[in-house]
Design an enzyme around this catalytic site. Structure first.
Site, PDB file in Angstrom:
ATOM      1  N   SER A 223      42.958  38.669  36.661  1.00 43.84           N
ATOM      2  CA  SER A 223      43.051  38.876  37.839  1.00 43.84           C
ATOM      3  C   SER A 223      43.848  37.650  38.315  1.00 43.84           C
ATOM      4  O   SER A 223      45.075  37.732  38.027  1.00 43.84           O
ATOM      5  CB  SER A 223      41.552  38.934  38.543  1.00 43.84           C
ATOM      6  OG  SER A 223      41.679  39.247  40.021  1.00 43.84           O
TER       7      SER A 223
ATOM      8  N   ASP B  45      42.196  50.633  38.644  1.00 46.86           N
ATOM      9  CA  ASP B  45      41.758  49.614  39.058  1.00 46.86           C
ATOM     10  C   ASP B  45      41.527  49.839  40.509  1.00 46.86           C
ATOM     11  O   ASP B  45      42.239  50.301  41.484  1.00 46.86           O
ATOM     12  CB  ASP B  45      42.927  48.241  38.940  1.00 46.86           C
ATOM     13  CG  ASP B  45      42.354  46.953  39.297  1.00 46.86           C
ATOM     14  OD1 ASP B  45      41.587  46.892  40.244  1.00 46.86           O
ATOM     15  OD2 ASP B  45      42.890  46.143  38.824  1.00 46.86           O
TER      16      ASP B  45
ATOM     17  N   HIS C 283      38.775  47.495  37.801  1.00 46.65           N
ATOM     18  CA  HIS C 283      39.177  45.856  37.612  1.00 46.65           C
ATOM     19  C   HIS C 283      38.423  45.275  36.402  1.00 46.65           C
ATOM     20  O   HIS C 283      39.126  44.605  35.889  1.00 46.65           O
ATOM     21  CB  HIS C 283      38.861  45.264  38.991  1.00 46.65           C
ATOM     22  CG  HIS C 283      39.657  43.986  39.065  1.00 46.65           C
ATOM     23  ND1 HIS C 283      41.112  43.817  39.070  1.00 46.65           N
ATOM     24  CD2 HIS C 283      39.263  42.502  39.164  1.00 46.65           C
ATOM     25  CE1 HIS C 283      41.344  42.477  39.167  1.00 46.65           C
ATOM     26  NE2 HIS C 283      40.214  41.692  39.251  1.00 46.65           N
TER      27      HIS C 283
END
Length: 794
Positions: free
Chosen positions: A658, A731, A765
């Site tokens: 991330s 995601d 994610h």
């Protein structure tokens, strides 16, 4: 037929798109995917029982490939009306008697099903949960002392709202739940209509959310899935409607009587924000009719800019436990705009009865953040302010409306963190802070320059004085989890050491001893002998930094090791706070497939939790010097690693997930410190997130140079080291659209760089499927091996 995933890669500058079978990493890495994790726990009201919840194993790629509807910021399984990706689900529940430490019952989920959202009844004698199956979700109860399970005969559940989908009644004799209304959807609803959006002189500077409504057909399907009625069922099977069908976002039974507090979505829906920011009404119902309207709120898609911004009107509306059905909520007094210069930002309101007028109970200097209920008519209220990183805590007497300020402090300064109130479970998700001799108990992580040393302290509600009454024993990391009585003598503690995995203990303060309640074995004995070193060092400007160095067993200077650094940048407003230690030398050496430690078994050293502070003091913003500080942090870490004598820093890799992936690409673009990088699920072009990102409040149009300088995509021509990009094809995280990795891949590839892109189908994610996780480890290991070979002389 072999399972496939999409691999898009560029090797030596030659782009290639291909389908490839999922790969298996070496056994030592593969075993980590299914290694047992510490069960979650939930103490019953009256502190009689301890519920241990064993989490389900990672799903398969076939499980993730099931039909999933993405609407209004939600991801829904349309077959069983549950979230398609339940965050916490369990394969087994165990009920322990706290006094005798005996297991009274073990509740196992049937094959191809899972247990979700368990809740104790208010009297502490019953347990309810939702059993999630392929085509439905069902309510079960188990009653002590034997806790045999029983299916309740109800209408089909609408469990889209997870734990908010059902509640215990205050008398513990009924369950209230959301039920589905329609069984079929009109496929023609909303089709073949133009999609029109219009904005007139109204700022809608919202972040880049995903899974939003896009068409009238989406609206129609969202309404079909979201619609529910509120029903009540007893344990003999009597099932009745309490509230007629509507678009309920949440509902909560009153502490006494039969009133229900409900939040209901209204049209027109917004195409800019998720469902929880749609227009809504908040009502209290009695006998199925509106007894009091609390609020009518428009869509919050035009709130002011800034992380402390909010919408106008009642927020955080909730019942006050143990009251005669009183309500509390909060309202902004600065129009929700952080830029307005006012003395009172938020005001806590109290409604002492449905026919009373709301009263202003507490003026807040900052934005309301939380309230904890104390026994009697008292509340522990907290507020905080983003730009100054300040927070405060207050005691509010709900009857006299007298207030006391306990402290105002910087929440970045973790060394002075007093901790959080310990709470007893009231049942059905509610909790209460016990008061003993005019004091409450605060459990703190115990941040210190020596590492985290958790402790328990009392807060005197009259004088405001703090007194430390217990601290983790030497050479352990022990943390108070929950009180086990209302007298402040017995507590549930989670204890661990470097070599011993976390287990639950019963601690009696008066006897100064702990008794083990669980004995979980080491989850990955192959990694038991890794070496761990806590590193303290300085950046070139004198800023204190830290990291944890892990070495394989037997590492020596005779054969220096390649190293993988793993980090996540964080922003601070003071150098003092940025340099503080946030780890413990005594915590268990967790080797998670999600982090870098698995590669210790493959001949690599690992530097984890590498401090990457980005500091902007005074009027400076941290991101004004993001790149310079990032490179300085990384250089200081590598210099320190070199001093260990066992690391070959010419074979150093950088990696992260991330915002850590964003960091990785930036370090490859702006330095030559690393031979390669691993970037998972990142965002690399900040012009695609123009209304702010991470801790950046400014918009792209206010700070275009910052956005461009910080974007690896705009600096792709400078990325001259191999970069492995991994991303979930679905995601749903704000800002990290899969397109972010695809565009960076194409940029580096087109410029002749070395890059490989792996897109995992049906993953979000965070990746969940066992096959995806194993292949992720395989990809990372191959990348590390390929580009860590020592350079040959000549």
């Amino acid at each position: 037929m072999a399972r496939k995933l999409t691999l898009i890669l560029a090797i030596l500058g030659s782009p290639l798109a291909a389908l490839a079978a999922y790969k298996e990493p070496p056994p030592a890495l593969s075993k980590l995917i299914d290694a047992p994790r510490l069960p979650n726990q939930l103490v019953s009201p009256q502190e009689t029982y301890l519920l241990l919840m064993t989490r389900v194993a990672n799903p398969s790629v076939e499980d993730l490939a099931q039909n999933e509807v993405r609407l209004g910021g939600m991801r829904i399984n349309p077959k069983n009306f549950t979230p398609s990706r339940i965050r916490q689900s369990y394969k087994e529940l165990s009920v322990l008697d706290i006094k005798s430490n005996k297991t009274l019952a073990t509740i196992k989920a049937p094959q191809k099903s899972k247990i979700a959202y368990p809740k104790w009844s208010h009297d502490g004698k019953k347990l309810a949960y939702i059993l999630v199956q392929d085509n439905k979700a069902s309510l079960f109860i188990a009653e002590g002392p034997k806790f045999k399970t029983k299916l309740l005969k109800t209408k089909q559940l609408n469990a889209l709202h997870g734990e908010r989908s059902y509640h215990w009644s205050s008398d513990s004799k009924h369950l209230l739940y959301m039920a589905r209304v329609r069984n079929k959807f009109n496929q023609e609803a909303g089709k073949l209509q133009p999609v029109i959006q219009e904005s007139k002189n109204t700022k809608t500077a919202v972040r880049t959310y995903q899974d939003l409504l896009k068409t009238p057909s989406d609206e129609a399907y969202f309404t079909y899935l979201f619609e529910s009625e509120i029903r009540q069922v007893n344990f003999k099977g009597r099932d009745q409607q309490l509230l007629k069908p509507d678009l309920y976002q949440s509902f909560y039974p009153a502490p006494q009587g039969e009133e229900i507090l409900a939040t209901i979505l209204q049209e027109p829906f917004s195409y800019l924000v998720p469902y929880y920011r749609f227009p809504k009404v908040i009502n209290v119902y009695r006998d199925g009719k509106v007894a009091r309207n609390i609020a009518r709120l428009k869509a919050s898609d035009d709130i002011p800019q800034g992380f402390s911004a909010t919408y106008e009107g009642p927020r955080s509306v909730q019942w006050i436990p143990k009251s005669n059905n009183w309500l509390l909520w909060v309202e902004a007094r600065d129009q929700g705009d952080p830029k307005n210069n006012v003395k009172v930002r938020d005001q806590v309101m109290i409604l002492r009865g449905l026919h009373k007028k709301p009263e202003a109970a507490l003026d807040l200097k900052f934005r309301f953040s939380d309230v904890s209920w104390l026994d009697g008519m008292q509340a522990y209220v907290e507020d905080r302010w983003w730009s100054s990183r300040q927070e405060a805590a207050y005691l509010l007497n709900l009857k006299s409306l007298e207030k006391k300020t306990f402290w105002q402090r910087s929440y970045e300064d973790v060394y002075t963190d007093p901790g959080n109130p310990t709470k007893i479970n009231l049942g059905s998700g509610e909790s209460l802070v016990p008061v003993v001799d005019g004091k409450i108990f605060l459990s703190s992580i115990g941040y210190s320059s020596e590492g985290n040393l958790p402790f328990l302290q009392t807060l005197d509600l009259k004088s405001g004085e703090l007194e430390k009454i217990w601290q983790t024993p030497a050479q352990t990391y022990s943390r108070v989890v929950a009180p086990l009585d209302q007298k402040g003598q017995r507590f549930l503690v989670r204890r661990e050491t470097n070599l011993e995995p976390p287990n639950y203990f019963r601690m009696n303060r008066s006897k100064d001893k702990m008794l083990a309640m669980t004995e979980f074995p080491h989850p990955y004995p192959e990694f038991k002998d890794i070496e761990r070193r806590e590193l303290r060092y300085k950046r070139d400007d004198g800023l204190d930094l830290s990291a944890t160095l892990y070495l394989p067993k037997g590492a020596s200077s005779s054969q220096k090791l390649p190293i993988l650094l793993w980090a996540y940048p964080r922003e601070y407003k003071s150098k003092k706070a940025a340099g503080q230690i946030r780890t413990s030398p005594h915590q268990f050496n967790r080797v998670s497939y999600w982090g870098p430690l698995p590669f210790l078994s493959q001949g690599f050293a690992v530097m984890d939790r590498v401090a990457m502070p980005i500091v902007g003091e005074g009027g400076d913003e941290p991101n004004d010097t993001f790149v310079r500080q990032l490179v300085a942090n990384a250089k200081a870490a590598l210099d320190t690693a070199a001093e260990s004598g066992v690391i070959d820093t010419s074979r150093a890799f950088i990696g992260g997930h991330s915002y850590g992936a964003f960091m990785t690409a930036n370090l490859l673009a702006h330095s030559d410190l690393f031979v390669g990088g691993i970037a998972r699920s990142g965002a690399y072009n900040r012009t695609f997130t123009p209304f702010g990102f991470q801790a950046e409040e400014r918009t792209y149009w206010q700070a275009p140079d910052i956005y461009n300088t910080m974007s690896p995509f705009q600096n792709a021509h400078k990325i001259n080291e191999p970069l492995l990009l991994i991303h979930g094809a679905n995601d749903n995280n704000s800002g990290t659209f899969p397109m972010q990795s695809e565009r960076l891949y194409h940029a580096i590839s087109g410029l002749g760089g070395t890059v490989r892109l792996v897109m995992f189908p049906n993953e979000s994610h965070g990746y969940r499927a066992s096959e995806s996780l194993k292949h992720m480890l395989w990809e990372e290991l191959q990348w590390l091996r390929k580009y860590s070979q020592p350079k040959r002389a000549g």
